[in-house]
Design an enzyme around this catalytic site. Structure first.
Site, PDB file in Angstrom:
ATOM      1  N   ALA A  57       0.869  -1.172   0.000  1.00 53.90           N
ATOM      2  CA  ALA A  57       0.000   0.000   0.000  1.00 53.90           C
ATOM      3  C   ALA A  57       0.908   1.223   0.000  1.00 53.90           C
ATOM      4  CB  ALA A  57      -0.871  -0.011   1.242  1.00 53.90           C
ATOM      5  N   GLY A  68       0.636  -5.143   0.746  1.00 57.53           N
ATOM      6  CA  GLY A  68      -0.519  -5.229  -0.162  1.00 57.53           C
ATOM      7  C   GLY A  68      -0.184  -5.912  -1.485  1.00 57.53           C
ATOM      8  N   GLU A 117      -0.364  -9.512  -0.750  1.00 62.00           N
ATOM      9  CA  GLU A 117      -1.801  -9.805  -0.565  1.00 62.00           C
ATOM     10  C   GLU A 117      -2.543  -9.825  -1.893  1.00 62.00           C
ATOM     11  OE1 GLU A 117      -1.842  -6.620   2.420  1.00 62.00           O
ATOM     12  OE2 GLU A 117      -3.001  -7.982   3.685  1.00 62.00           O
ATOM     13  N   GLU A 145       4.328  -5.329   7.491  1.00 60.17           N
ATOM     14  CA  GLU A 145       3.528  -4.297   8.160  1.00 60.17           C
ATOM     15  C   GLU A 145       3.960  -4.027   9.595  1.00 60.17           C
ATOM     16  OE1 GLU A 145       2.308  -6.699   6.276  1.00 60.17           O
ATOM     17  OE2 GLU A 145       0.978  -5.787   4.778  1.00 60.17           O
TER      18      GLU A 145
END
Ligand code: COA
Length: 259
Positions: free
Chosen positions: A65, A111, A114, A134
Protein backbone atom coordinates in the site's frame (compact mmCIF):
# COMPACT_ATOMS: atom_id res chain seq x y z
CA UNK A 1 -8.13 5.25 -20.09
CA UNK A 2 -6.60 4.56 -16.65
CA UNK A 3 -3.99 6.70 -14.86
CA UNK A 4 -2.21 3.93 -12.98
CA UNK A 5 -3.05 0.74 -14.86
CA UNK A 6 -2.33 -0.57 -18.34
CA UNK A 7 -4.63 -3.14 -19.89
CA UNK A 8 -4.30 -5.29 -22.97
CA UNK A 9 -6.84 -7.80 -24.22
CA UNK A 10 -5.50 -10.54 -26.50
CA UNK A 11 -6.98 -13.96 -27.26
CA UNK A 12 -9.41 -13.75 -24.35
CA UNK A 13 -6.74 -12.82 -21.79
CA UNK A 14 -6.79 -9.40 -20.15
CA UNK A 15 -3.32 -8.43 -18.94
CA UNK A 16 -3.57 -5.86 -16.15
CA UNK A 17 -0.31 -4.05 -15.39
CA UNK A 18 -0.07 -1.79 -12.35
CA UNK A 19 1.92 1.10 -13.70
CA UNK A 20 3.66 3.28 -11.11
CA UNK A 21 7.19 1.93 -11.54
CA UNK A 22 8.83 5.01 -9.95
CA UNK A 23 6.94 4.12 -6.72
CA UNK A 24 7.48 0.37 -7.19
CA UNK A 25 3.77 0.14 -8.17
CA UNK A 26 2.58 0.95 -4.62
CA UNK A 27 -1.19 0.80 -4.22
CA UNK A 28 -2.52 4.31 -3.68
CA UNK A 29 -6.23 5.18 -3.67
CA UNK A 30 -6.30 5.69 -7.43
CA UNK A 31 -4.76 2.26 -8.11
CA UNK A 32 -7.35 0.61 -5.85
CA UNK A 33 -10.21 2.44 -7.58
CA UNK A 34 -8.88 1.62 -11.02
CA UNK A 35 -8.27 -2.02 -10.08
CA UNK A 36 -11.88 -2.18 -8.89
CA UNK A 37 -12.99 -0.84 -12.26
CA UNK A 38 -10.85 -3.25 -14.25
CA UNK A 39 -11.99 -6.24 -12.15
CA UNK A 40 -15.52 -5.14 -13.10
CA UNK A 41 -14.44 -5.53 -16.73
CA UNK A 42 -13.14 -9.04 -16.02
CA UNK A 43 -16.52 -9.91 -14.49
CA UNK A 44 -18.71 -8.27 -17.13
CA UNK A 45 -16.94 -8.33 -20.50
CA UNK A 46 -17.75 -11.61 -22.26
CA UNK A 47 -14.62 -11.22 -24.42
CA UNK A 48 -12.48 -11.56 -21.27
CA UNK A 49 -12.04 -15.25 -20.43
CA UNK A 50 -9.27 -14.80 -17.85
CA UNK A 51 -6.81 -12.23 -16.54
CA UNK A 52 -3.19 -11.79 -15.49
CA UNK A 53 -2.10 -9.25 -12.89
CA UNK A 54 1.47 -7.97 -13.04
CA UNK A 55 3.56 -4.88 -12.27
CA UNK A 56 5.35 -2.47 -14.60
CA UNK A 57 9.14 -2.51 -14.76
CA UNK A 58 11.62 -5.20 -13.85
CA UNK A 59 11.95 -4.47 -10.13
CA UNK A 60 8.54 -4.69 -8.52
CA UNK A 61 5.17 -6.37 -8.75
CA UNK A 62 3.68 -4.15 -6.00
CA UNK A 63 5.71 -2.90 -3.00
CA UNK A 64 2.63 -2.55 -0.82
CA UNK A 65 0.00 0.00 0.00
CA UNK A 66 1.21 3.55 -0.58
CA UNK A 67 2.77 4.49 2.77
CA UNK A 68 2.65 8.20 1.89
CA UNK A 69 -1.13 8.05 2.38
CA UNK A 70 -0.84 6.57 5.90
CA UNK A 71 0.06 9.64 7.99
CA UNK A 72 -3.32 11.27 7.47
CA UNK A 73 -5.27 8.18 8.54
CA UNK A 74 -7.06 7.71 11.86
CA UNK A 75 -8.70 4.49 13.08
CA UNK A 76 -11.83 4.98 11.02
CA UNK A 77 -9.84 5.95 7.90
CA UNK A 78 -7.61 2.89 8.25
CA UNK A 79 -10.57 0.58 8.60
CA UNK A 80 -12.29 2.19 5.64
CA UNK A 81 -9.13 1.83 3.49
CA UNK A 82 -8.85 -1.89 4.32
CA UNK A 83 -12.58 -2.56 3.88
CA UNK A 84 -12.86 -0.72 0.59
CA UNK A 85 -9.79 -2.50 -0.81
CA UNK A 86 -10.93 -5.92 0.33
CA UNK A 87 -14.53 -5.49 -0.84
CA UNK A 88 -13.82 -3.77 -4.15
CA UNK A 89 -10.65 -5.54 -5.24
CA UNK A 90 -9.11 -8.39 -3.22
CA UNK A 91 -12.24 -10.43 -2.45
CA UNK A 92 -13.63 -9.83 -5.93
CA UNK A 93 -10.42 -11.18 -7.48
CA UNK A 94 -10.58 -14.25 -5.22
CA UNK A 95 -14.24 -14.90 -6.05
CA UNK A 96 -14.07 -14.10 -9.75
CA UNK A 97 -15.66 -16.91 -11.74
CA UNK A 98 -13.00 -16.31 -14.42
CA UNK A 99 -9.42 -17.33 -13.65
CA UNK A 100 -7.08 -14.56 -12.50
CA UNK A 101 -3.36 -15.35 -12.17
CA UNK A 102 -0.57 -13.25 -10.68
CA UNK A 103 2.71 -12.89 -12.59
CA UNK A 104 4.98 -11.64 -9.82
CA UNK A 105 7.88 -9.81 -11.44
CA UNK A 106 9.78 -8.44 -8.40
CA UNK A 107 8.84 -7.14 -4.95
CA UNK A 108 5.47 -8.39 -3.68
CA UNK A 109 5.38 -6.82 -0.24
CA UNK A 110 2.48 -6.01 2.06
CA UNK A 111 -0.52 -5.23 -0.16
CA UNK A 112 1.49 -6.58 -3.11
CA UNK A 113 1.89 -10.00 -1.52
CA UNK A 114 -1.80 -9.80 -0.56
CA UNK A 115 -2.79 -8.91 -4.12
CA UNK A 116 -0.84 -11.88 -5.47
CA UNK A 117 -2.44 -14.13 -2.84
CA UNK A 118 -5.95 -12.97 -3.77
CA UNK A 119 -5.31 -14.31 -7.30
CA UNK A 120 -6.23 -17.93 -8.00
CA UNK A 121 -2.56 -18.88 -8.18
CA UNK A 122 0.82 -17.29 -8.73
CA UNK A 123 3.91 -17.52 -10.93
CA UNK A 124 7.07 -15.62 -10.05
CA UNK A 125 10.25 -14.51 -11.77
CA UNK A 126 13.48 -15.54 -10.09
CA UNK A 127 14.04 -11.99 -8.76
CA UNK A 128 10.67 -11.92 -6.93
CA UNK A 129 10.57 -11.19 -3.19
CA UNK A 130 7.59 -11.82 -0.95
CA UNK A 131 6.82 -10.46 2.50
CA UNK A 132 4.33 -8.94 4.92
CA UNK A 133 6.43 -6.20 6.54
CA UNK A 134 3.53 -4.30 8.16
CA UNK A 135 4.86 -4.82 11.70
CA UNK A 136 7.79 -2.59 10.72
CA UNK A 137 5.20 0.20 10.41
CA UNK A 138 3.35 -0.76 13.58
CA UNK A 139 0.55 -2.32 11.55
CA UNK A 140 -0.89 -5.66 10.50
CA UNK A 141 -1.78 -6.74 6.96
CA UNK A 142 -5.14 -5.20 5.99
CA UNK A 143 -5.88 -6.63 2.56
CA UNK A 144 -6.37 -10.25 3.68
CA UNK A 145 -2.77 -11.23 4.47
CA UNK A 146 -3.38 -12.79 7.88
CA UNK A 147 -6.01 -15.09 6.38
CA UNK A 148 -4.67 -15.94 2.92
CA UNK A 149 -1.01 -16.32 3.91
CA UNK A 150 -2.07 -18.76 6.64
CA UNK A 151 -4.21 -20.69 4.14
CA UNK A 152 -1.33 -20.88 1.65
CA UNK A 153 1.73 -21.60 3.78
CA UNK A 154 0.30 -22.83 7.12
CA UNK A 155 0.05 -21.20 10.53
CA UNK A 156 3.63 -21.47 11.81
CA UNK A 157 5.32 -20.09 8.72
CA UNK A 158 2.66 -17.36 8.33
CA UNK A 159 3.19 -16.30 11.96
CA UNK A 160 6.96 -16.12 11.42
CA UNK A 161 6.67 -14.13 8.20
CA UNK A 162 4.20 -11.63 9.64
CA UNK A 163 6.04 -11.29 12.97
CA UNK A 164 9.51 -10.81 11.48
CA UNK A 165 8.48 -8.95 8.32
CA UNK A 166 11.23 -10.97 6.58
CA UNK A 167 11.30 -11.38 2.81
CA UNK A 168 11.19 -14.73 1.01
CA UNK A 169 13.00 -15.19 -2.27
CA UNK A 170 11.34 -16.91 -5.22
CA UNK A 171 12.68 -20.40 -4.51
CA UNK A 172 11.61 -20.18 -0.85
CA UNK A 173 8.15 -19.04 -1.99
CA UNK A 174 8.05 -22.02 -4.36
CA UNK A 175 9.06 -24.43 -1.63
CA UNK A 176 6.30 -23.08 0.65
CA UNK A 177 3.61 -23.32 -2.05
CA UNK A 178 3.13 -19.56 -2.13
CA UNK A 179 3.91 -19.68 -5.86
CA UNK A 180 3.38 -22.54 -8.29
CA UNK A 181 6.22 -21.86 -10.74
CA UNK A 182 9.42 -19.81 -10.86
CA UNK A 183 10.77 -18.63 -14.21
CA UNK A 184 13.35 -16.22 -15.56
CA UNK A 185 12.13 -12.64 -15.91
CA UNK A 186 11.79 -13.12 -19.70
CA UNK A 187 9.78 -16.31 -19.38
CA UNK A 188 7.34 -15.04 -16.74
CA UNK A 189 4.64 -13.57 -18.98
CA UNK A 190 4.85 -16.21 -21.75
CA UNK A 191 4.63 -19.05 -19.21
CA UNK A 192 1.72 -17.39 -17.34
CA UNK A 193 -0.10 -16.85 -20.64
CA UNK A 194 0.47 -20.46 -21.72
CA UNK A 195 -1.06 -21.79 -18.50
CA UNK A 196 -4.01 -19.39 -18.62
CA UNK A 197 -4.56 -20.11 -22.32
CA UNK A 198 -4.90 -23.79 -21.46
CA UNK A 199 -7.35 -23.05 -18.62
CA UNK A 200 -9.62 -20.90 -20.79
CA UNK A 201 -10.06 -23.72 -23.31
CA UNK A 202 -11.87 -25.75 -20.58
CA UNK A 203 -15.58 -25.49 -19.81
CA UNK A 204 -16.04 -22.06 -18.14
CA UNK A 205 -18.80 -23.20 -15.77
CA UNK A 206 -16.61 -26.06 -14.55
CA UNK A 207 -13.69 -23.66 -14.00
CA UNK A 208 -16.01 -21.31 -12.08
CA UNK A 209 -17.12 -24.22 -9.87
CA UNK A 210 -13.50 -25.27 -9.22
CA UNK A 211 -12.77 -21.72 -8.03
CA UNK A 212 -15.90 -21.57 -5.86
CA UNK A 213 -15.41 -24.97 -4.23
CA UNK A 214 -11.66 -24.59 -3.69
CA UNK A 215 -12.27 -21.21 -2.06
CA UNK A 216 -14.69 -22.97 0.32
CA UNK A 217 -12.03 -25.55 1.21
CA UNK A 218 -9.50 -22.78 1.89
CA UNK A 219 -11.79 -21.24 4.54
CA UNK A 220 -12.64 -24.64 6.00
CA UNK A 221 -16.33 -24.53 5.04
CA UNK A 222 -17.88 -27.54 6.79
CA UNK A 223 -20.35 -27.96 3.92
CA UNK A 224 -17.67 -28.10 1.24
CA UNK A 225 -18.14 -31.79 0.43
CA UNK A 226 -21.92 -31.44 0.22
CA UNK A 227 -21.58 -28.40 -2.04
CA UNK A 228 -19.22 -30.41 -4.25
CA UNK A 229 -21.86 -33.14 -4.62
CA UNK A 230 -24.42 -30.53 -5.70
CA UNK A 231 -22.03 -28.85 -8.11
CA UNK A 232 -21.05 -32.20 -9.64
CA UNK A 233 -24.75 -32.91 -10.23
CA UNK A 234 -25.57 -29.44 -11.58
CA UNK A 235 -22.79 -29.67 -14.14
CA UNK A 236 -24.45 -32.72 -15.73
CA UNK A 237 -27.23 -30.34 -16.78
CA UNK A 238 -24.80 -28.22 -18.83
CA UNK A 239 -24.29 -28.51 -22.57
CA UNK A 240 -20.54 -28.39 -22.00
CA UNK A 241 -20.54 -31.54 -19.85
CA UNK A 242 -22.38 -33.38 -22.62
CA UNK A 243 -19.92 -32.02 -25.15
CA UNK A 244 -16.94 -33.03 -22.96
CA UNK A 245 -18.02 -36.66 -22.70
CA UNK A 246 -19.09 -36.81 -26.35
CA UNK A 247 -15.79 -35.36 -27.58
CA UNK A 248 -13.84 -37.85 -25.46
CA UNK A 249 -15.80 -40.80 -26.86
CA UNK A 250 -15.46 -39.46 -30.41
CA UNK A 251 -11.69 -38.98 -29.86
CA UNK A 252 -11.74 -35.26 -30.76
CA UNK A 253 -11.05 -32.05 -28.82
CA UNK A 254 -14.09 -30.68 -27.00
CA UNK A 255 -15.54 -27.36 -28.10
CA UNK A 256 -17.00 -25.65 -25.04
CA UNK A 257 -19.46 -22.77 -25.27
CA UNK A 258 -19.94 -21.86 -21.63
CA UNK A 259 -23.46 -23.27 -21.53
N1 COA B 1 4.59 3.20 -0.53
C1 COA B 1 5.00 4.37 -1.05
N2 COA B 1 6.13 4.52 -1.73
C2 COA B 1 6.92 3.45 -1.89
C3 COA B 1 6.56 2.19 -1.37
C4 COA B 1 5.34 2.09 -0.66
N3 COA B 1 4.91 0.94 -0.15
N4 COA B 1 7.54 1.30 -1.67
C5 COA B 1 8.47 1.99 -2.38
N5 COA B 1 8.08 3.27 -2.51
C6 COA B 1 8.79 4.35 -3.20
C7 COA B 1 9.98 4.87 -2.39
O1 COA B 1 9.54 5.82 -1.43
C8 COA B 1 10.81 5.50 -3.49
O2 COA B 1 10.24 6.72 -3.86
P1 COA B 1 11.18 8.04 -4.11
O3 COA B 1 12.10 7.62 -5.25
O4 COA B 1 10.22 9.11 -4.48
O5 COA B 1 11.93 8.24 -2.84
C9 COA B 1 10.59 4.55 -4.66
O6 COA B 1 9.37 3.85 -4.40
C10 COA B 1 11.69 3.51 -4.82
O7 COA B 1 11.83 2.81 -3.58
P2 COA B 1 13.21 2.67 -2.78
O8 COA B 1 12.86 2.43 -1.34
O9 COA B 1 14.11 3.83 -3.08
O10 COA B 1 13.80 1.36 -3.45
P3 COA B 1 14.83 0.32 -2.81
O11 COA B 1 15.26 -0.57 -3.92
O12 COA B 1 15.87 1.03 -2.02
O13 COA B 1 13.94 -0.53 -1.75
C11 COA B 1 11.98 -1.78 -1.02
C12 COA B 1 12.90 -1.34 -2.21
C13 COA B 1 10.79 -2.50 -1.61
C14 COA B 1 12.78 -2.70 -0.09
C15 COA B 1 11.55 -0.52 -0.25
O14 COA B 1 11.03 0.43 -1.17
C16 COA B 1 10.49 -0.79 0.80
O15 COA B 1 10.79 -1.30 1.86
N6 COA B 1 9.21 -0.37 0.51
C17 COA B 1 8.13 -0.47 1.45
C18 COA B 1 7.64 -1.89 1.57
C19 COA B 1 6.56 -1.99 2.60
O16 COA B 1 6.75 -1.78 3.78
N7 COA B 1 5.35 -2.33 2.13
C20 COA B 1 4.23 -2.56 2.99
C21 COA B 1 3.40 -1.35 3.11
S1 COA B 1 2.02 -1.66 4.19
Amino acid sequence: MYQTILTELAEGILTITINRPDKLNALNRIVIEELAEVIGTVYDNPEVKGAILTGAGSKSFVAGADISEFLELDGYGGMELAKKGQDMVFSRIEHSSKPILAAVNGFALGGGCELAMACHFRLASDNARFGQPEVNLGLVPGYGGTQRLTQLVGKGKAMELMMTGAMLNASEALQLGLVNHVTTAEELMPKTRTILQSIITKAPIAIAKVIELTNLAAIGDPNGLTKEIHAFGELFNTTDAKEGAKAFLEKRPAVFTGN
